[in-house]
Design a protein around this motif. Sequence first.
Motif, PDB file in Angstrom:
ATOM      1  N   PRO A 132      19.526 -32.187  71.284  1.00 41.36           N
ATOM      2  CA  PRO A 132      18.085 -32.338  71.472  1.00 41.36           C
ATOM      3  C   PRO A 132      17.784 -33.139  72.748  1.00 41.36           C
ATOM      4  CG  PRO A 132      18.704 -32.836  69.212  1.00 41.36           C
ATOM      5  CD  PRO A 132      19.985 -32.666  69.984  1.00 41.36           C
ATOM      6  N   PRO A 133      16.857 -32.667  73.595  1.00 40.80           N
ATOM      7  CA  PRO A 133      16.592 -33.339  74.872  1.00 40.80           C
ATOM      8  C   PRO A 133      16.253 -34.828  74.727  1.00 40.80           C
ATOM      9  CG  PRO A 133      15.506 -31.218  74.813  1.00 40.80           C
ATOM     10  CD  PRO A 133      16.114 -31.421  73.459  1.00 40.80           C
ATOM     11  N   ARG A 134      15.544 -35.203  73.638  1.00 41.27           N
ATOM     12  CA  ARG A 134      15.178 -36.629  73.513  1.00 41.27           C
ATOM     13  C   ARG A 134      16.428 -37.492  73.276  1.00 41.27           C
ATOM     14  NH1 ARG A 134      14.556 -34.442  68.726  1.00 41.27           N
ATOM     15  NH2 ARG A 134      15.264 -35.626  66.922  1.00 41.27           N
ATOM     16  N   VAL A 135      17.419 -36.955  72.548  1.00 41.19           N
ATOM     17  CA  VAL A 135      18.661 -37.702  72.308  1.00 41.19           C
ATOM     18  C   VAL A 135      19.426 -37.829  73.634  1.00 41.19           C
ATOM     19  CG1 VAL A 135      20.874 -37.712  71.060  1.00 41.19           C
ATOM     20  CG2 VAL A 135      18.786 -36.914  69.917  1.00 41.19           C
ATOM     21  N   ARG A 136      19.492 -36.702  74.349  1.00 36.09           N
ATOM     22  CA  ARG A 136      20.199 -36.691  75.650  1.00 36.09           C
ATOM     23  C   ARG A 136      19.593 -37.728  76.599  1.00 36.09           C
ATOM     24  NH1 ARG A 136      19.963 -31.127  76.998  1.00 36.09           N
ATOM     25  NH2 ARG A 136      17.990 -31.392  78.053  1.00 36.09           N
ATOM     26  N   LEU A 137      18.260 -37.748  76.683  1.00 42.78           N
ATOM     27  CA  LEU A 137      17.594 -38.684  77.600  1.00 42.78           C
ATOM     28  C   LEU A 137      17.848 -40.129  77.195  1.00 42.78           C
ATOM     29  CD1 LEU A 137      14.259 -36.803  78.324  1.00 42.78           C
ATOM     30  CD2 LEU A 137      16.047 -37.433  79.979  1.00 42.78           C
ATOM     31  N   ARG A 138      17.869 -40.372  75.882  1.00 42.74           N
ATOM     32  CA  ARG A 138      18.123 -41.754  75.419  1.00 42.74           C
ATOM     33  C   ARG A 138      19.545 -42.173  75.780  1.00 42.74           C
ATOM     34  NH1 ARG A 138      14.649 -41.030  70.563  1.00 42.74           N
ATOM     35  NH2 ARG A 138      16.440 -40.273  69.377  1.00 42.74           N
ATOM     36  N   ILE A 139      20.511 -41.253  75.653  1.00 42.46           N
ATOM     37  CA  ILE A 139      21.910 -41.590  75.997  1.00 42.46           C
ATOM     38  C   ILE A 139      22.038 -41.840  77.500  1.00 42.46           C
ATOM     39  CG2 ILE A 139      24.288 -40.722  76.045  1.00 42.46           C
ATOM     40  CD1 ILE A 139      23.600 -39.159  73.455  1.00 42.46           C
ATOM     41  N   TRP A 162      21.587 -28.513  82.700  1.00 38.66           N
ATOM     42  CA  TRP A 162      20.832 -29.767  82.583  1.00 38.66           C
ATOM     43  C   TRP A 162      21.203 -30.795  83.675  1.00 38.66           C
ATOM     44  CZ3 TRP A 162      23.203 -34.526  81.380  1.00 38.66           C
ATOM     45  CH2 TRP A 162      24.584 -34.427  81.330  1.00 38.66           C
ATOM     46  N   LEU A 163      22.006 -30.347  84.686  1.00 37.56           N
ATOM     47  CA  LEU A 163      22.483 -31.318  85.686  1.00 37.56           C
ATOM     48  C   LEU A 163      21.341 -31.932  86.502  1.00 37.56           C
ATOM     49  CD1 LEU A 163      25.851 -29.790  86.941  1.00 37.56           C
ATOM     50  CD2 LEU A 163      25.490 -31.719  85.400  1.00 37.56           C
ATOM     51  N   ARG A 164      20.221 -31.177  86.615  1.00 32.98           N
ATOM     52  CA  ARG A 164      19.070 -31.731  87.346  1.00 32.98           C
ATOM     53  C   ARG A 164      18.578 -33.012  86.652  1.00 32.98           C
ATOM     54  NH1 ARG A 164      14.248 -28.004  88.014  1.00 32.98           N
ATOM     55  NH2 ARG A 164      15.792 -26.492  87.404  1.00 32.98           N
ATOM     56  N   ALA A 185      35.327 -25.403  82.097  1.00 36.90           N
ATOM     57  CA  ALA A 185      34.291 -26.445  82.031  1.00 36.90           C
ATOM     58  C   ALA A 185      33.968 -27.029  83.404  1.00 36.90           C
ATOM     59  CB  ALA A 185      34.766 -27.550  81.096  1.00 36.90           C
ATOM     60  N   PHE A 186      32.718 -27.466  83.551  1.00 39.29           N
ATOM     61  CA  PHE A 186      32.284 -28.229  84.724  1.00 39.29           C
ATOM     62  C   PHE A 186      32.472 -29.709  84.404  1.00 39.29           C
ATOM     63  CE2 PHE A 186      29.905 -24.284  84.771  1.00 39.29           C
ATOM     64  CZ  PHE A 186      30.075 -23.871  86.085  1.00 39.29           C
ATOM     65  N   VAL A 187      33.074 -30.430  85.347  1.00 34.08           N
ATOM     66  CA  VAL A 187      33.293 -31.860  85.154  1.00 34.08           C
ATOM     67  C   VAL A 187      32.341 -32.598  86.090  1.00 34.08           C
ATOM     68  CG1 VAL A 187      34.967 -33.741  85.413  1.00 34.08           C
ATOM     69  CG2 VAL A 187      35.709 -31.525  84.528  1.00 34.08           C
ATOM     70  N   PHE A 188      31.572 -33.524  85.555  1.00 37.56           N
ATOM     71  CA  PHE A 188      30.633 -34.260  86.415  1.00 37.56           C
ATOM     72  C   PHE A 188      31.028 -35.733  86.499  1.00 37.56           C
ATOM     73  CE2 PHE A 188      28.664 -34.488  82.184  1.00 37.56           C
ATOM     74  CZ  PHE A 188      28.431 -35.846  82.069  1.00 37.56           C
ATOM     75  N   THR A 189      30.739 -36.315  87.647  1.00 36.04           N
ATOM     76  CA  THR A 189      30.906 -37.750  87.844  1.00 36.04           C
ATOM     77  C   THR A 189      29.562 -38.276  88.336  1.00 36.04           C
ATOM     78  OG1 THR A 189      33.197 -37.384  88.493  1.00 36.04           O
ATOM     79  CG2 THR A 189      32.266 -39.532  89.032  1.00 36.04           C
ATOM     80  N   ALA A 190      28.938 -39.126  87.537  1.00 39.68           N
ATOM     81  CA  ALA A 190      27.613 -39.661  87.870  1.00 39.68           C
ATOM     82  C   ALA A 190      27.748 -41.155  88.089  1.00 39.68           C
ATOM     83  CB  ALA A 190      26.642 -39.375  86.725  1.00 39.68           C
ATOM     84  N   ARG A 191      27.246 -41.618  89.239  1.00 38.17           N
ATOM     85  CA  ARG A 191      27.408 -43.040  89.534  1.00 38.17           C
ATOM     86  C   ARG A 191      26.099 -43.792  89.433  1.00 38.17           C
ATOM     87  NH1 ARG A 191      32.390 -44.468  90.687  1.00 38.17           N
ATOM     88  NH2 ARG A 191      33.683 -42.685  91.176  1.00 38.17           N
ATOM     89  N   SER A 192      26.211 -45.006  88.892  1.00 40.60           N
ATOM     90  CA  SER A 192      25.046 -45.872  88.837  1.00 40.60           C
ATOM     91  C   SER A 192      24.853 -46.498  90.219  1.00 40.60           C
ATOM     92  CB  SER A 192      25.246 -46.954  87.796  1.00 40.60           C
ATOM     93  OG  SER A 192      26.321 -47.770  88.192  1.00 40.60           O
ATOM     94  N   GLY A 193      23.836 -47.304  90.332  1.00 42.59           N
ATOM     95  CA  GLY A 193      23.580 -47.951  91.618  1.00 42.59           C
ATOM     96  C   GLY A 193      22.208 -47.565  92.098  1.00 42.59           C
ATOM     97  N   SER A 194      21.754 -46.361  91.717  1.00 48.54           N
ATOM     98  CA  SER A 194      20.374 -45.971  92.003  1.00 48.54           C
ATOM     99  C   SER A 194      19.537 -46.400  90.793  1.00 48.54           C
ATOM    100  CB  SER A 194      20.285 -44.472  92.215  1.00 48.54           C
ATOM    101  OG  SER A 194      20.860 -43.835  91.105  1.00 48.54           O
ATOM    102  N   THR A 195      18.205 -46.315  90.933  1.00 52.17           N
ATOM    103  CA  THR A 195      17.332 -46.730  89.852  1.00 52.17           C
ATOM    104  C   THR A 195      17.368 -45.714  88.715  1.00 52.17           C
ATOM    105  OG1 THR A 195      15.937 -47.608  91.525  1.00 52.17           O
ATOM    106  CG2 THR A 195      15.007 -47.527  89.318  1.00 52.17           C
TER     107      THR A 195
END
Length: 198
Positions: A132-139, A162-164, A185-195
Amino acid sequence: MIASVTRARPRLLFARHFFANPRGIGSMIPSSRRLTQRLLAGVDWPSARVIVEYGPGTGVVTRAILAQMAPDARLYAFEINEDFVAFLRRAIPDPRLTVVHASAETVASALAATGIAHCDAAISSLPFSIMPPRVRLRILAATARVLAPGAAMVGYQYSTRWLRELRRSFGNVAVDFEPRNWPPAFVFTARSGSTPAG
Ligand SMILES: C[S@@+](CC[C@H](N)C(=O)[O-])C[C@H]1O[C@@H](n2cnc3c(N)ncnc32)[C@H](O)[C@@H]1O
């Protein structure tokens, strides 16, 4: 013989839960060794002291994380399936591992309860694209909050749909592809540091 029996039991447990709840589990068989390797290549192991894992299932990725992480590092694995939680606690008696029977949405409060404010890596096997999108956004929001600056969330998905959304939460997202898995599978690496969003 004994090794193949030990391997077969978690596979059967995994498949049984997939047929009971395909959208909650997301895949019929556990991740391949190749996918697991590609997933974990994005983690800075020597500096990682607190690691979180989302959706350990029957533990193929969990075991690979434990094999790579430092002796004094801690792994908190969040799993909502009660049978998987019981299996993991029995099958992987590593003192560095804490299996948390809760949704990945609770990562910030669960870490805070043990006095930890930040983690150095988040490793996800969650079926983000079908949850569910709301669960995804909370995570995503909770993960962006707990990741130390510059630390990575890595994960895999069978679609790039949903990568956008992921880019909106993290800003900096790299995508790779692993064909030697079923399904590929697609493997993603997402980095923090932006808002973070949300
Ligand atoms: C595709 S399986 C991955 C299992 C294993 N890590 C692997 O790679 O083979 C996804 C797992 O995510 C768990 N899961 C789904 N939603 C979750 C959530 N919100 N929080 C924690 N675990 C979740 C499921 O119960 C399942 O064990």
